[in-house]
Design an enzyme around this catalytic site. Structure first.
Site: not given
Length: 452
Positions: A15, A104, A141
């Site tokens: 993306r 990261g 989540g």
């Protein structure tokens, strides 16, 4: 207890619409993963493992520039977060203590938050997960907790409607004993909606084995991830907001904070003054009491105490300004030492040079340092006076207390206390200017009348 870091940096980041790995995009002039490493550094880790994937060699090179001691391992195929962490097993062979899994592309986890996780581990919880209360839980989540016990983590794709109503969300950051972490990962399967090995499954596996798990929470802003260019811009804005606050809290005056842009490693001493529209590139140190005036750009340089830079000045890598030095408007300094109290105030380029204490560099001075192949140095002595519009053709030395005449081209050394002149003798031709202007005026009139 020993600590170790595992930083996951294998994602392609499609993306981002970029040819380079997502974690090499920069915030504050540092790769995204460098921010995660900096947060983890507060734990004083014995070993640090970076799990690379897409563009692994480029990531490896960037990691080596930051710290040659980082172990870079490669996840050849991206099969989920548990699979990624498993790639660190060999690098952590024989390690004891706790492993912290960071990401990261998540640059803002605070060292204090990691310390809270370490304290939860020390209190006896086998697995510690970092969670946050989400304003918009979206597709995060969910953390299912009972009291202070974390019972399981449910990925959005696999969650029931009741579970999706939970607002306590998973950041992905995990801490556990090294050996326990890898034992739990060995039991993780991929029977889920994505067919991937989820690191989040270790919580339920740990509970089934009678091990305790808990969640530590942080502010949602710490968990900001970068997946798109818009996210990258938002992360840069957040980084600058934090850095400006840090500077103000440390006693630096920012007269228009929102216009000043810092790098990841910018250091500014107390009572320094930063005027509007100043940009700091990497590797800049500004000592206490210095002033950086408006519209200046600094990179790879050191500014001494009480020095003044700008406005409209550019300090390039290797610029070293001693205490009380002054570099003024439209001056560029590169790989040069400017001595204590020396002045380079106007419209000059000083590159590959040494300028002695209390020297004065006149407007329009240029150190001609490049011959098309090699760079050469210019040495200017203490208390020397360089006349305006002097071209110093390196290699050349102007001695202590020496002078150069304005408009000179200096190609030979000027001894201490001597005057160096390197310009053609002036000649005056009486009446010539009047005759020339009359001739030119007549020619212009003829052209306007169509005669020419």
């Amino acid at each position: 207890m020993a600590h170790h870091l595992i930083v996951l940096a294998a994602g392609q980041g499609t993306r981002m619409q970029s040819d380079k790995p997502k974690v090499l995009h920069e915030v504050g002039h540092a790769p995204l993963f460098a921010h995660a490493l900096a947060s983890g550094a507060a734990l004083e880790p014995e070993r640090t493992v970076l799990v690379a994937g897409h563009g692994a060699e480029a990531v490896r090179g960037a990691a080596g520039d930051i710290d040659p001691g980082i172990d870079v391992v490669v996840q050849e195929t991206q099969e989920g977060t548990a699979h990624a962490v498993a790639q660190a097993r060999t690098a952590l062979d024989g390690a004891t203590g706790d492993a912290f899994v960071l990401y990261g592309d998540t640059p803002f986890i605070r060292p204090e938050t990691l310390q809270k996780m370490a304290e939860a581990r020390a209190a006896g919880h086998a697995v510690v997960v970092l969670g946050f209360e989400a304003a918009d839980p979206g597709r995060y989540g969910r953390l299912v907790v009972e009291g202070d016990a974390l019972t399981r983590i449910v990925e959005f794709k696999d969650a029931t409607e009741a579970e999706r109503a939970i607002t306590l969300c998973n950041s992905g950051v995990v801490a556990a004993d090294v050996s326990v972490l890898f034992d739990l990962i060995d039991a993780v399967g991929n029977d889920n909606a994505s067919g991937e090995y989820y690191l989040t499954d270790i919580v339920e596996i740990a509970r089934a084995r009678g091990l305790s798990a808990t969640a530590v929470t942080c502010d949602e802003a710490e968990t900001m991830g970068v997946n798109t260019r818009a996210d990258l811009a938002a992360a840069e804005a957040e980084f600058q907001r934090r850095k400006r606050t840090e500077m103000l809290d440390n006693g630096v005056t920012l007269t228009a904070p929102e216009t000043v842009f810092f790098a990841f490693d910018t250091w500014v001493g107390r009572d320094a003054v930063i005027e509007p529209h100043v940009v700091f590139g990497p590797d800049v140190t500004v000592e206490s009491g210095a002033t950086i005036r408006a519209f200046s750009h600094l990179e790879g340089c050191h500014v001494g105490g009480q020095a003044v830079v700008g406005p409209y000045a550019r300090l390039r890598p290797g610029a070293e300004l001693s205490n009380g030095a002054k570099v003024g408007n439209f001056v560029e300094i590169k790989n040069a030492e400017i001595g204590e109290g020396a002045k380079v105030n106007h419209l000059s380029y000083i590159g590959d040079a040494t300028v002695g204490e209390a020297a004065n560099i006149g407007a329009g001075t240029v150190t001609c340092n490049y011959d098309g192949v090699f760079k050469h140095r210019t040495e200017i002595g203490a208390r020397a006076f360089i006349g305006s519009d002097t071209m110093l053709v390196a290699p050349v030395r102007v001695g202590d207390g020496a002078m150069t005449g304005s408009g000179s081209v200096i190609t030979r050394d000027v001894p201490d206390a001597a005057l160096g002149l390197g310009r053609a003798r002036q000649e005056n031709k009486d009446g010539f200017a009047r005759k020339l202007f009359e001739k030119l005026t007549a020619r212009k009139a003829a052209k306007n009348n169509g005669a020419v």
